[in-house]
Motif scaffolding. Structure first.
Motif, short mmCIF file in Angstrom:
data_model
loop_
_atom_site.label_atom_id
_atom_site.label_comp_id
_atom_site.label_asym_id
_atom_site.label_seq_id
_atom_site.Cartn_x
_atom_site.Cartn_y
_atom_site.Cartn_z
N ARG A 1 0.82 -1.21 0.00
CA ARG A 1 0.00 0.00 0.00
C ARG A 1 0.86 1.26 0.00
O ARG A 1 0.54 2.24 -0.68
CB ARG A 1 -0.93 0.00 1.21
CG ARG A 1 -1.85 1.21 1.19
CD ARG A 1 -2.90 1.23 2.25
NE ARG A 1 -3.58 2.51 2.22
CZ ARG A 1 -4.48 2.90 3.10
NH1 ARG A 1 -4.83 2.09 4.09
NH2 ARG A 1 -5.03 4.09 3.01
N ASP B 1 0.06 3.77 -2.98
CA ASP B 1 -0.53 5.06 -2.64
C ASP B 1 0.43 6.21 -2.88
O ASP B 1 0.02 7.30 -3.32
CB ASP B 1 -0.99 5.05 -1.18
CG ASP B 1 -2.30 4.30 -0.97
OD1 ASP B 1 -2.76 3.67 -1.94
OD2 ASP B 1 -2.84 4.35 0.14
N PHE C 1 -11.97 5.91 2.57
CA PHE C 1 -11.78 5.08 1.37
C PHE C 1 -12.06 5.89 0.12
O PHE C 1 -11.33 5.82 -0.87
CB PHE C 1 -12.70 3.87 1.45
CG PHE C 1 -12.32 2.75 0.52
CD1 PHE C 1 -11.51 1.71 0.95
CD2 PHE C 1 -12.80 2.71 -0.78
CE1 PHE C 1 -11.17 0.67 0.10
CE2 PHE C 1 -12.46 1.68 -1.64
CZ PHE C 1 -11.64 0.65 -1.19
N HIS D 1 -9.15 8.31 -0.80
CA HIS D 1 -8.03 7.64 -1.46
C HIS D 1 -8.40 7.20 -2.88
O HIS D 1 -7.55 7.24 -3.79
CB HIS D 1 -7.58 6.44 -0.64
CG HIS D 1 -6.85 6.83 0.61
ND1 HIS D 1 -5.56 7.30 0.60
CD2 HIS D 1 -7.24 6.83 1.91
CE1 HIS D 1 -5.17 7.56 1.83
NE2 HIS D 1 -6.16 7.30 2.64
N ARG E 1 -6.24 -1.46 -0.03
CA ARG E 1 -6.85 -0.73 1.08
C ARG E 1 -7.99 -1.53 1.70
O ARG E 1 -8.14 -1.59 2.92
CB ARG E 1 -7.35 0.64 0.60
CG ARG E 1 -6.25 1.66 0.41
CD ARG E 1 -6.81 3.06 0.19
NE ARG E 1 -7.54 3.18 -1.06
CZ ARG E 1 -6.99 3.44 -2.24
NH1 ARG E 1 -5.68 3.58 -2.33
NH2 ARG E 1 -7.73 3.55 -3.32
N LEU F 1 0.98 6.38 6.82
CA LEU F 1 0.59 4.97 6.92
C LEU F 1 1.36 4.26 8.02
O LEU F 1 0.80 3.44 8.77
CB LEU F 1 0.81 4.26 5.59
CG LEU F 1 -0.21 4.55 4.49
CD1 LEU F 1 0.28 4.02 3.15
CD2 LEU F 1 -1.56 3.94 4.84
#
Length: 252
Positions: free
Chosen positions: A106, A110, A152, A155, A175, A226
């Motif tokens: 991730r 991301d 969510f 993102h 995610r 994160l």
């Protein structure tokens, strides 16, 4: 010899695979319709139950959608992250992939998305990000489930703004897998309110960096955020690797 007499036990899967390949190759596009059941029976030389089973497989994989009472063929759906999410869920369920690996993936996905979003985002994209961030603030009092959906969405909008559909689909899948793995642990911890407030501050900083076109700073904020967001849910032995991955994009 018909396809059905050649391989009666697997013929429905062969038909599903052929149609899936046509979708993935672009021969069939979202919004197109497959032939009707009767036409598929004639095309493949199989029985109607076999065709229906093939269509059931395609629907379960979110590739096509049939409408009750519609005599036309099923409609081809836009590609989604469903298949990748399903594969990641299977890997986590057999302990082949854990939280550390998911977060590493991730971080990479991301942070790449925000770099490109800072380059390619439009005013409309920025407005959608701002609205998603506002929904996050408004949903804090409604509970973690409502908040996580707004998170969510934020993102998803950032990833879509990257203009790279692979990053968008992969990001959604990972995610969802991370959340499915630890959402209940977050709720049960009693720290969800503090996490939500921290997440809002973090998303505001990321949004500001994307708006300013500073992809490098946005990538650092994403990886560092994160790491700290999931810090308490990581095995202590896994933290150094995540920290190193975050620090890889630390501004000089």
């Amino acid at each position: 010899m018909t396809t059905e007499s050649a391989q009666p036990a697997r013929v429905y899967q062969l038909i599903a695979d052929k149609i899936e390949n046509a979708v993935l190759s672009g021969e069939l596009k979202p919004g197109d319709r497959l032939p009707s059941e009767r036409e598929l029976v004639q095309q493949y030389g199989v029985s109607r139950p076999t065709v229906r089973e093939a269509l059931r497989v395609l629907e379960s994989n979110h590739l096509v959608k049939s409408r009750l009472g519609d005599r036309r063929g099923p409609v081809v759906l836009p590609l989604t992250s469903h298949s990748l999410r399903k594969a990641l869920t299977r890997l986590t369920s057999v302990n082949a992939v854990g939280l550390q690996a998911l977060l590493q993936f991730r971080m990479i996905i991301d942070s790449a998305a925000v770099v490109l979003a800072a380059q390619y985002r439009t005013d409309s994209d920025l407005l959608e990000m701002e609205r998603a961030n506002a929904r996050m603030r408004a949903s804090v009092e409604l509970g973690y489930e409502e908040f996580s959906q707004a998170d969510f969405d934020f993102h998803r909008i950032v990833a879509r703004s990257s203009k790279n559909p692979l990053l968008e689909l992969s990001g959604e899948a990972v995610r969802g897998s991370v959340l499915g793995l630890i959402e209940q642990r977050i709720v049960d911890s009693g720290d969800s309110y503090a996490l939500m407030q921290s997440s809002i501050r973090h998303h505001t900083e990321v949004l500001d960096a994307v708006r300013a076109g500073d992809g490098g700073h946005a990538a650092w904020l994403t990886r560092d955020g994160l790491y700290w967001y999931y810090f308490d849910y990581l095995d202590p032995a896994d933290r150094p690797g995540l920290r190193a991955l975050a620090d890889e994009v630390r501004p000089l």
